[in-house]
Design a protein around this motif. Sequence first.
Motif, mmCIF file in Angstrom:
data_model
loop_
_atom_site.group_PDB
_atom_site.id
_atom_site.type_symbol
_atom_site.label_atom_id
_atom_site.label_comp_id
_atom_site.label_asym_id
_atom_site.label_seq_id
_atom_site.Cartn_x
_atom_site.Cartn_y
_atom_site.Cartn_z
ATOM 1 N N GLY A 229 -7.187 9.283 9.933
ATOM 2 C CA GLY A 229 -6.318 8.911 8.956
ATOM 3 C C GLY A 229 -6.568 7.457 8.336
ATOM 4 N N GLY A 230 -5.772 7.228 7.423
ATOM 5 C CA GLY A 230 -5.619 5.746 6.779
ATOM 6 C C GLY A 230 -4.884 5.463 5.958
ATOM 7 N N THR A 231 -4.534 4.423 5.544
ATOM 8 C CA THR A 231 -3.709 3.801 4.497
ATOM 9 C C THR A 231 -4.670 2.815 3.598
ATOM 10 N N ALA A 232 -4.067 2.770 2.091
ATOM 11 C CA ALA A 232 -4.750 2.054 1.172
ATOM 12 C C ALA A 232 -3.628 1.571 0.432
ATOM 13 N N ARG A 233 -3.125 0.350 0.087
ATOM 14 C CA ARG A 233 -2.386 -0.303 -0.887
ATOM 15 C C ARG A 233 -2.922 -0.001 -2.356
ATOM 16 N N LEU A 234 -2.215 0.437 -3.050
ATOM 17 C CA LEU A 234 -2.655 0.822 -4.488
ATOM 18 C C LEU A 234 -2.129 -0.256 -5.607
ATOM 19 N N SER A 235 -0.988 -0.716 -5.170
ATOM 20 C CA SER A 235 -0.136 -1.692 -5.920
ATOM 21 C C SER A 235 1.187 -2.101 -5.223
ATOM 22 N N ARG A 236 1.888 -3.060 -5.830
ATOM 23 C CA ARG A 236 3.157 -3.678 -5.114
ATOM 24 C C ARG A 236 3.979 -2.429 -4.387
ATOM 25 N N HIS A 237 3.936 -1.548 -5.090
ATOM 26 C CA HIS A 237 5.142 -0.661 -4.436
ATOM 27 C C HIS A 237 4.467 0.801 -4.295
ATOM 28 N N LEU A 238 2.988 1.037 -4.242
ATOM 29 C CA LEU A 238 2.357 2.176 -3.795
ATOM 30 C C LEU A 238 1.373 2.055 -3.118
ATOM 31 N N ALA A 239 1.354 2.905 -2.117
ATOM 32 C CA ALA A 239 0.018 3.053 -1.117
ATOM 33 C C ALA A 239 -0.440 4.720 -1.156
ATOM 34 N N PHE A 240 -1.664 4.772 -0.878
ATOM 35 C CA PHE A 240 -2.315 6.210 -0.511
ATOM 36 C C PHE A 240 -2.542 5.974 0.866
ATOM 37 N N VAL A 241 -1.994 7.399 1.575
ATOM 38 C CA VAL A 241 -2.151 7.772 2.936
ATOM 39 C C VAL A 241 -2.766 9.013 2.997
ATOM 40 N N SER A 242 -3.407 9.044 4.105
ATOM 41 C CA SER A 242 -4.244 10.439 4.398
ATOM 42 C C SER A 242 -4.095 10.544 5.960
ATOM 43 N N GLU A 243 -4.044 11.811 6.377
ATOM 44 C CA GLU A 243 -4.009 12.264 7.860
ATOM 45 C C GLU A 243 -4.663 13.668 8.016
#
Length: 278
Positions: A229-243
Amino acid sequence: SAPADETETTPAAAATESPAAIVTLRMKDGNSLRVRIIDEDGELYRIVTAGGLAMDVPRDAVAGIDAGEGGDGPRPSDSNYTRLLFSPTGRPLGKGEGYFSDHYVVFPGFAYGVTDNLSIGAGMSVVPGLGLDEQVFFVAPRLGKQFSDRFALSAGVLFAHAGGEDWSDDENLGVGFAMATVGRPDRSLTLGLGVARTVEHYETYRVVNGRYLSESHREVSHTPVVVVGGTARLSRHLAFVSENWLVLHDEFKISEQPFALGLRFLGDKLSADVGVIL
């Protein structure tokens, strides 16, 4: 007394005039500070706030540092930096840190950092119409260490009981796991390995001299599970998460393995995940 042409400069004044860039300190308690870092060592950051206040901040209280002015103000920290959608990351909770979570409305839980390396999580289902002895309970102690700002490792156990008054072992699930996370909270990769222990009770019947005889059997299974899994910050208030899970069992074909994608909406103290499990 000092000569007339010499003036005394306070640490705050000197630091405010420093050419050091303004950065955002993301604290482990979820707060963010816009500061200039004027000095650092193995234990402390010496900073100056926008208001000119000089102070020392322990390095182990800082979750990360974001560079750049970011014209819309400091970005909120990810209050879920110690977990993906469901599984934990390698990052431990700090001492005294904690959170309350709620999955699908009817699965509330919490986690709390007993020390900087030991945390405990627990929760239960609150499905309407089911009695207390029919709900699902779980507890999950975990040990972890943040070796650097880019690498953390944790290990623990999960015990879950799926209801039933007799607490028989065929209604229990035990999982031992280890998780490693590489990268900072804004962009990271988590790899994990777990072993799930389940017990199945069943009976067989045979005929002996015209009579039916039954025999009880108890079968214990240990199933490896790989988590990516992992996370990636897309913007100030939004992140992408996968598991994603890979259950290494004959009954789970590759086409049937579950994976999840989600978006995490970030606030200063509250975050919300919306996603799908395929």
